[in-house]
Design an enzyme around this catalytic site. Structure first.
Site, PDB file in Angstrom:
ATOM      1  N   TYR A   1      88.603 102.258  53.553  1.00 15.86           N
ATOM      2  CA  TYR A   1      88.259 101.767  54.892  1.00 15.86           C
ATOM      3  C   TYR A   1      89.484 101.096  55.534  1.00 15.86           C
ATOM      4  O   TYR A   1      89.849 101.385  56.683  1.00 15.86           O
ATOM      5  CB  TYR A   1      87.093 100.769  54.788  1.00 15.86           C
ATOM      6  CG  TYR A   1      86.919  99.894  56.010  1.00 15.86           C
ATOM      7  CD1 TYR A   1      86.467 100.438  57.199  1.00 15.86           C
ATOM      8  CD2 TYR A   1      87.225  98.527  55.971  1.00 15.86           C
ATOM      9  CE1 TYR A   1      86.315  99.638  58.338  1.00 15.86           C
ATOM     10  CE2 TYR A   1      87.073  97.733  57.086  1.00 15.86           C
ATOM     11  CZ  TYR A   1      86.622  98.282  58.268  1.00 15.86           C
ATOM     12  OH  TYR A   1      86.480  97.494  59.380  1.00 15.86           O
TER      13      TYR A   1
ATOM     14  N   GLY B   1      87.296  92.425  44.654  1.00 19.62           N
ATOM     15  CA  GLY B   1      88.105  92.571  45.866  1.00 19.62           C
ATOM     16  C   GLY B   1      88.012  91.402  46.835  1.00 19.62           C
ATOM     17  O   GLY B   1      88.744  91.367  47.826  1.00 19.62           O
TER      18      GLY B   1
ATOM     19  N   ARG C   1      85.593  81.978  55.148  1.00 15.32           N
ATOM     20  CA  ARG C   1      85.872  83.024  56.135  1.00 15.32           C
ATOM     21  C   ARG C   1      85.896  82.413  57.533  1.00 15.32           C
ATOM     22  O   ARG C   1      85.338  81.352  57.779  1.00 15.32           O
ATOM     23  CB  ARG C   1      84.781  84.106  56.100  1.00 15.32           C
ATOM     24  CG  ARG C   1      84.727  84.912  54.814  1.00 15.32           C
ATOM     25  CD  ARG C   1      85.952  85.788  54.629  1.00 15.32           C
ATOM     26  NE  ARG C   1      85.878  86.592  53.407  1.00 15.32           N
ATOM     27  CZ  ARG C   1      86.248  86.181  52.205  1.00 15.32           C
ATOM     28  NH1 ARG C   1      86.732  84.953  52.028  1.00 15.32           N
ATOM     29  NH2 ARG C   1      86.153  86.981  51.157  1.00 15.32           N
TER      30      ARG C   1
ATOM     31  N   LYS D   1      91.954 101.905  59.019  1.00 10.27           N
ATOM     32  CA  LYS D   1      92.279 100.967  60.108  1.00 10.27           C
ATOM     33  C   LYS D   1      93.801 100.828  60.237  1.00 10.27           C
ATOM     34  O   LYS D   1      94.338 100.780  61.342  1.00 10.27           O
ATOM     35  CB  LYS D   1      91.609  99.603  59.874  1.00 10.27           C
ATOM     36  CG  LYS D   1      90.097  99.627  60.043  1.00 10.27           C
ATOM     37  CD  LYS D   1      89.690  99.919  61.483  1.00 10.27           C
ATOM     38  CE  LYS D   1      88.197 100.121  61.653  1.00 10.27           C
ATOM     39  NZ  LYS D   1      87.804 100.607  62.993  1.00 10.27           N
TER      40      LYS D   1
ATOM     41  N   GLY E   1      76.060 100.151  68.924  1.00 11.31           N
ATOM     42  CA  GLY E   1      76.148  99.413  67.656  1.00 11.31           C
ATOM     43  C   GLY E   1      76.207  97.903  67.872  1.00 11.31           C
ATOM     44  O   GLY E   1      76.073  97.406  68.990  1.00 11.31           O
TER      45      GLY E   1
ATOM     46  N   TYR F   1      89.438  91.970  64.192  1.00 12.15           N
ATOM     47  CA  TYR F   1      88.274  91.081  64.073  1.00 12.15           C
ATOM     48  C   TYR F   1      88.307  90.379  62.722  1.00 12.15           C
ATOM     49  O   TYR F   1      88.532  91.014  61.695  1.00 12.15           O
ATOM     50  CB  TYR F   1      86.962  91.857  64.100  1.00 12.15           C
ATOM     51  CG  TYR F   1      86.739  92.848  65.209  1.00 12.15           C
ATOM     52  CD1 TYR F   1      87.389  92.770  66.444  1.00 12.15           C
ATOM     53  CD2 TYR F   1      85.818  93.876  65.022  1.00 12.15           C
ATOM     54  CE1 TYR F   1      87.126  93.689  67.441  1.00 12.15           C
ATOM     55  CE2 TYR F   1      85.549  94.801  66.009  1.00 12.15           C
ATOM     56  CZ  TYR F   1      86.213  94.711  67.219  1.00 12.15           C
ATOM     57  OH  TYR F   1      85.943  95.637  68.192  1.00 12.15           O
TER      58      TYR F   1
ATOM     59  N   SER G   1      90.565  95.319  62.243  1.00 11.79           N
ATOM     60  CA  SER G   1      89.913  94.366  61.355  1.00 11.79           C
ATOM     61  C   SER G   1      90.960  93.553  60.607  1.00 11.79           C
ATOM     62  O   SER G   1      92.066  94.047  60.334  1.00 11.79           O
ATOM     63  CB  SER G   1      89.062  95.161  60.360  1.00 11.79           C
ATOM     64  OG  SER G   1      88.730  94.384  59.238  1.00 11.79           O
ATOM     65  N   ALA G   2      90.558  92.350  60.216  1.00  9.02           N
ATOM     66  CA  ALA G   2      91.424  91.526  59.368  1.00  9.02           C
ATOM     67  C   ALA G   2      91.673  92.198  58.028  1.00  9.02           C
ATOM     68  O   ALA G   2      92.559  91.775  57.284  1.00  9.02           O
ATOM     69  CB  ALA G   2      90.784  90.167  59.148  1.00  9.02           C
TER      70      ALA G   2
ATOM     71  N   SER H   1      74.027 107.189  64.589  1.00  3.99           N
ATOM     72  CA  SER H   1      74.030 107.270  63.130  1.00  3.99           C
ATOM     73  C   SER H   1      73.825 105.881  62.530  1.00  3.99           C
ATOM     74  O   SER H   1      73.372 105.752  61.399  1.00  3.99           O
ATOM     75  CB  SER H   1      75.340 107.879  62.623  1.00  3.99           C
ATOM     76  OG  SER H   1      76.430 107.099  63.055  1.00  3.99           O
ATOM     77  N   ASN H   2      74.169 104.839  63.275  1.00  3.46           N
ATOM     78  CA  ASN H   2      73.994 103.475  62.764  1.00  3.46           C
ATOM     79  C   ASN H   2      73.549 102.543  63.881  1.00  3.46           C
ATOM     80  O   ASN H   2      73.989 101.404  63.977  1.00  3.46           O
ATOM     81  CB  ASN H   2      75.304 102.980  62.126  1.00  3.46           C
ATOM     82  CG  ASN H   2      75.119 101.715  61.321  1.00  3.46           C
ATOM     83  OD1 ASN H   2      74.026 101.456  60.811  1.00  3.46           O
ATOM     84  ND2 ASN H   2      76.161 100.904  61.232  1.00  3.46           N
TER      85      ASN H   2
HETATM   86  N1  UFG Z   1      78.998  86.599  50.150  1.00  2.00           N
HETATM   87  C1  UFG Z   1      78.137  86.078  49.217  1.00  2.00           C
HETATM   88  N2  UFG Z   1      76.930  86.690  49.035  1.00  2.00           N
HETATM   89  C2  UFG Z   1      76.553  87.806  49.735  1.00  2.00           C
HETATM   90  C3  UFG Z   1      77.460  88.328  50.698  1.00  2.00           C
HETATM   91  C4  UFG Z   1      78.667  87.715  50.863  1.00  2.00           C
HETATM   92  O1  UFG Z   1      78.444  85.068  48.570  1.00  2.00           O
HETATM   93  O2  UFG Z   1      75.451  88.326  49.490  1.00  2.00           O
HETATM   94  C5  UFG Z   1      80.294  85.933  50.384  1.00  2.00           C
HETATM   95  C6  UFG Z   1      81.493  86.810  50.070  1.00  2.00           C
HETATM   96  O3  UFG Z   1      81.832  86.730  48.712  1.00  2.00           O
HETATM   97  C7  UFG Z   1      82.553  86.199  51.013  1.00  2.00           C
HETATM   98  C8  UFG Z   1      81.729  85.736  52.223  1.00  2.00           C
HETATM   99  O4  UFG Z   1      80.382  85.638  51.759  1.00  2.00           O
HETATM  100  O5  UFG Z   1      83.132  85.067  50.415  1.00  2.00           O
HETATM  101  C9  UFG Z   1      81.779  86.708  53.369  1.00  2.00           C
HETATM  102  O6  UFG Z   1      81.416  88.012  52.925  1.00  2.00           O
HETATM  103  P1  UFG Z   1      81.064  89.204  53.937  1.00  2.00           P
HETATM  104  O7  UFG Z   1      80.652  90.375  53.089  1.00  2.00           O
HETATM  105  O8  UFG Z   1      80.104  88.735  54.966  1.00  2.00           O
HETATM  106  O9  UFG Z   1      82.432  89.482  54.684  1.00  2.00           O
HETATM  107  P2  UFG Z   1      83.859  89.914  54.086  1.00  2.00           P
HETATM  108  O10 UFG Z   1      84.808  88.825  54.473  1.00  2.00           O
HETATM  109  O11 UFG Z   1      83.817  90.284  52.668  1.00  2.00           O
HETATM  110  O12 UFG Z   1      84.099  91.283  54.878  1.00  2.00           O
HETATM  111  C10 UFG Z   1      84.415  91.316  56.231  1.00  2.00           C
HETATM  112  C11 UFG Z   1      83.949  92.629  56.855  1.00  2.00           C
HETATM  113  C12 UFG Z   1      84.732  93.801  56.308  1.00  2.00           C
HETATM  114  C13 UFG Z   1      86.209  93.536  56.395  1.00  2.00           C
HETATM  115  C14 UFG Z   1      86.543  92.239  55.714  1.00  2.00           C
HETATM  116  C15 UFG Z   1      88.002  91.884  55.764  1.00  2.00           C
HETATM  117  O13 UFG Z   1      82.569  92.815  56.602  1.00  2.00           O
HETATM  118  O14 UFG Z   1      84.427  94.946  57.084  1.00  2.00           O
HETATM  119  O15 UFG Z   1      85.811  91.182  56.343  1.00  2.00           O
HETATM  120  O16 UFG Z   1      88.385  91.715  57.067  1.00  2.00           O
HETATM  121  F1  UFG Z   1      86.887  94.539  55.790  1.00  2.00           F
END
Ligand code: UFG
Length: 347
Positions: A162, A307, A244, A166, A24, A190, A138-139, A48-49
């Site tokens: 999910y 969320g 982030r 964790k 992966g 992470y 994960s965070a 699978s992924n």
């Molecule tokens: N975002 C957009 N447009 C998109 C995708 C994301 O504006 O099409 C924004 C989100 O709103 C967020 C930022 O980009 O502000 C980061 O989003 P991601 O989906 O890339 O990442 P997340 O922080 O939401 O999620 C990650 C991991 C999850 C984990 C989570 C909390 O992907 O598995 O961090 O640790 F659960």
């Protein structure tokens, strides 16, 4: 001696380390970092992924073949057979489901793969006398934290099935470590992994329309998606978009090597954040990806995603002191390596 030298053309030598989910995104990059540190990664994956061609790519990067065991972590007979045929110094457990939205729709799949998969692995390790495990956390275990940057002492709670898996997995490992000094666990939380190996030969390959920011931006840059939807521009952050802690996947891979070394040298278990300590907003990522691909990328403001928190940034100081680990790569390097990967692999 933990790691022995490796001759060009030979199979990778040194301590054998099992990587479940090793084909992966994070697993494959960690296989590279481990081999470069002198260990012998053995990849276990049910594909699978991930794609079997990842193994050929790893061989192109490393110049030597990487061992593969094809099968499922829920298949105990298969696991037992793998542990009979190899003598492992440790295991790094990546194999898990990871899509937050999907976990809401299919919670049982998440508990089965993530929690039952972990117990199947631990039972097999116990029976084989393998005691060292690095675990992908994960965070997400911090829920919606209100402390920045987030230290490991922040309250842990869940906001999705999910995240429940964790949290439950972490709690199981912490209880086992308390109960029996046989075990040594490295729990790595992470933050937001991004980017690809510098060669452009391996990277993230999500199915369908990506949920995460960087793979989505990559598709906009390739012209496969018309624009980025920016999920919310009214957060309490400097430019109103989500912030982030993006961490280069090769830095993250190297964190696994540091965690493993700490376990193998007998320094004991740890649960640490893996992040840079620096936050970047969606708009900063958009600008950085635009520099990488050489054009301004189209975007549209939209509503917040359910969320999503305003800001999630790691306090990386515990990893620095316990693992002697620090990230080295920049946001621009994440975007450049992602762009190299997608342009080498598109169509
Ligand atoms: N975002 C957009 N447009 C998109 C995708 C994301 O504006 O099409 C924004 C989100 O709103 C967020 C930022 O980009 O502000 C980061 O989003 P991601 O989906 O890339 O990442 P997340 O922080 O939401 O999620 C990650 C991991 C999850 C984990 C989570 C909390 O992907 O598995 O961090 O640790 F659960």
């Amino acid at each position: 001696m933990l790691a022995r030298s490796q001759a060009k053309g030979d199979a990778v030598s040194g301590d054998k380390i099992l990587l479940t989910g090793g084909a992966g995104y994070i697993g494959s990059h960690t296989a590279v970092a481990l081999a470069e540190a002198g260990y012998a990664p053995v990849v276990l994956d049910n594909f699978s992924n991930a794609k079997p061609s990842v193994l050929e790519r790893l061989e192109m990067i490393l110049g030597v073949p990487v061992a593969l065991e094809r099968g499922d972590i829920l298949d105990r007979a298969f696991l037992a057979d793998v542990f009979t045929r190899h003598e492992f110094g440790a295991v790094i457990h990546f194999a898990a489901r990871k899509a937050v939205g999907e976990s809401v729709a299919r919670p049982m799949d998440y508990f089965e793969t993530n929690c039952c998969g972990l117990t199947a692995l631990l039972r097999t390790m116990e029976a084989s006398g393998v005691r060292n495990l690095v675990f992908s956390s994960s965070a997400t275990v911090y829920g919606e934290p209100d402390v920045f940057p987030v230290p490991e002492t922040a309250p842990r709670w869940h906001t999705s099935p999910y995240a429940m898996t964790k949290l439950a997995s972490e709690d199981l490992l912490l209880a086992m470590a308390d109960a029996d000094p046989f075990w040594a666990f490295g729990i790595l939380r992470y933050f937001n992994p991004a980017g690809a190996h510098e060669s452009g030969l391996i990277g993230e390959e999500p199915d369908g329309i990506p949920n995460n920011l960087m793979p989505y931006l990559a598709k906009v840059a390739l012209g496969e998606l018309p624009h980025l939807n920016v999920f919310g521009d009214d957060f309490p952050t400097p430019d109103g978009t989500g912030v982030r802690d993006f961490v280069h996947v090769m830095d993250l891979a190297e964190a696994h090597v540091s965690s493993l070394r700490t376990l193998l040298d007998g320094s004991g278990g740890h649960a640490v954040n893996i992040g840079t300590g620096e936050g970047s907003s969606v708009m900063q990522m958009l600008a950085s990806y635009g520099r990488a691909c050489g054009r301004d990328l189209p975007w549209k403001p939209g509503p917040r995603r359910a969320g999503d928190v305003a800001k999630l940034v790691a306090d990386p100081s515990l990893a620095a002191s316990v693992l002697k680990f620090r990230t080295r790569r920049t946001l621009d390097e994440m975007c450049e390596s992602s762009w190299r990967w997608v342009t080498r692999n598109s169509r």
